[in-house]
Motif scaffolding. Structure first.
Motif, PDB file in Angstrom:
ATOM      1  N   GLU A   1     -63.998 -66.650 -15.361  1.00  0.00           N
ATOM      2  CA  GLU A   1     -64.081 -66.025 -16.675  1.00  0.00           C
ATOM      3  C   GLU A   1     -62.727 -65.419 -17.009  1.00  0.00           C
ATOM      4  N   LYS A   2     -62.614 -64.880 -18.231  1.00  0.00           N
ATOM      5  CA  LYS A   2     -61.326 -64.330 -18.640  1.00  0.00           C
ATOM      6  C   LYS A   2     -61.504 -63.258 -19.703  1.00  0.00           C
ATOM      7  N   ASP A   3     -60.557 -62.326 -19.719  1.00  0.00           N
ATOM      8  CA  ASP A   3     -60.353 -61.389 -20.826  1.00  0.00           C
ATOM      9  C   ASP A   3     -59.137 -61.938 -21.543  1.00  0.00           C
ATOM     10  N   ASP A   4     -59.341 -62.487 -22.717  1.00  0.00           N
ATOM     11  CA  ASP A   4     -58.271 -63.222 -23.390  1.00  0.00           C
ATOM     12  C   ASP A   4     -58.244 -62.925 -24.895  1.00  0.00           C
TER      13      ASP A   4
ATOM     14  N   LEU B   1     -55.183 -68.309 -22.642  1.00  0.00           N
ATOM     15  CA  LEU B   1     -55.530 -68.762 -21.292  1.00  0.00           C
ATOM     16  C   LEU B   1     -56.585 -69.851 -21.264  1.00  0.00           C
TER      17      LEU B   1
ATOM     18  N   GLY C   1     -53.322 -61.923 -20.899  1.00  0.00           N
ATOM     19  CA  GLY C   1     -54.748 -62.050 -20.680  1.00  0.00           C
ATOM     20  C   GLY C   1     -55.013 -62.078 -19.180  1.00  0.00           C
ATOM     21  N   ILE C   2     -56.268 -61.915 -18.807  1.00  0.00           N
ATOM     22  CA  ILE C   2     -56.636 -61.877 -17.389  1.00  0.00           C
ATOM     23  C   ILE C   2     -57.646 -62.980 -17.089  1.00  0.00           C
ATOM     24  N   GLU C   3     -57.351 -63.740 -16.055  1.00  0.00           N
ATOM     25  CA  GLU C   3     -58.273 -64.758 -15.546  1.00  0.00           C
ATOM     26  C   GLU C   3     -58.880 -64.224 -14.246  1.00  0.00           C
ATOM     27  N   TYR C   4     -60.207 -64.270 -14.143  1.00  0.00           N
ATOM     28  CA  TYR C   4     -60.917 -63.814 -12.954  1.00  0.00           C
ATOM     29  C   TYR C   4     -61.332 -65.045 -12.159  1.00  0.00           C
TER      30      TYR C   4
ATOM     31  N   VAL D   1     -58.977 -71.686 -17.810  1.00  0.00           N
ATOM     32  CA  VAL D   1     -59.342 -71.351 -16.430  1.00  0.00           C
ATOM     33  C   VAL D   1     -58.973 -72.551 -15.570  1.00  0.00           C
TER      34      VAL D   1
ATOM     35  N   GLU E   1     -57.703 -61.373  -9.636  1.00  0.00           N
ATOM     36  CA  GLU E   1     -57.509 -61.044 -11.037  1.00  0.00           C
ATOM     37  C   GLU E   1     -56.080 -61.473 -11.336  1.00  0.00           C
TER      38      GLU E   1
ATOM     39  N   GLY F   1     -61.028 -70.324 -11.424  1.00  0.00           N
ATOM     40  CA  GLY F   1     -61.204 -69.386 -12.521  1.00  0.00           C
ATOM     41  C   GLY F   1     -62.642 -69.439 -13.003  1.00  0.00           C
TER      42      GLY F   1
END
Length: 163
Positions: free
Chosen positions: A102-105, A110, A81-84, A112, A54, A100
């Motif tokens: 997916e993301k919470d952006d 962001l 934001g967060i890149e998974y 990936v 994460e 990468g």
């Protein structure tokens, strides 16, 4: 002979201790440009070498010669934001590879990336390069954080992204 079961328990515990969660703090930039993101990273490495990350990114600056990027990031300094990402770790070479997924952006900052990283021999740093579609190579460096401090900082920053 009574010590034999104790030895097996100890060996099982030591071999199982390879699976770990670590926290790192660092930055991503590009060569010869002013692009900069800072970040706090949670990296889980399993015994079988699979790894999940994460990557919590905080936008800091962009190359002012690229007007498209300037417009995209205008007013977003300090947004996160967060890149998974998922990938693998080689214990023989200390190589980490993530992609990468997916993301919470919520702030639209962001992309990936693919991450080609190395875990330092002393396990106190990760470093390497990133790529997006085979281009746009970025440079990443991060230092390992104390587990309690890293977890607290990561969860606090993650809560800000999620709200």
């Amino acid at each position: 002979m009574k010590q034999l079961p104790l030895i097996f328990i100890l060996l099982f515990t030591l071999t199982g201790s390879f699976a770990q969660t670590s926290y790192y703090k660092g930055e991503w930039t590009t060569k010869n440009k002013c692009d900069l993101f800072t970040g706090i990273f949670k990296i889980d490495i399993k015994k079988d070498g699979t790894a999940n990350a994460e990557l919590l990114w905080i936008y800091q600056a962009t190359d002012s010669s690229n007007q498209e990027l300037v417009n995209l990031y205008k007013g977003k300094k300090g947004k996160s934001g967060i890149e998974y990402a998922t990938g693998n770790f080689s214990a023989n070479t200390n190589d980490l590879y993530f992609e990468g997924k997916e993301k919470d952006d919520p702030n639209v900052i962001l992309g990936v990336d693919k991450y080609h990283l190395k875990l330092a021999a002393n396990k106190q740093a990760i470093y390497g390069y990133t790529e997006t579609g085979g281009t746009n190579q970025g440079l990443l460096y991060a230092a390992k954080m104390n587990e309690a401090t890293g977890k607290k900082e990561f969860l606090t920053a993650k809560a800000k992204v999620k709200k």
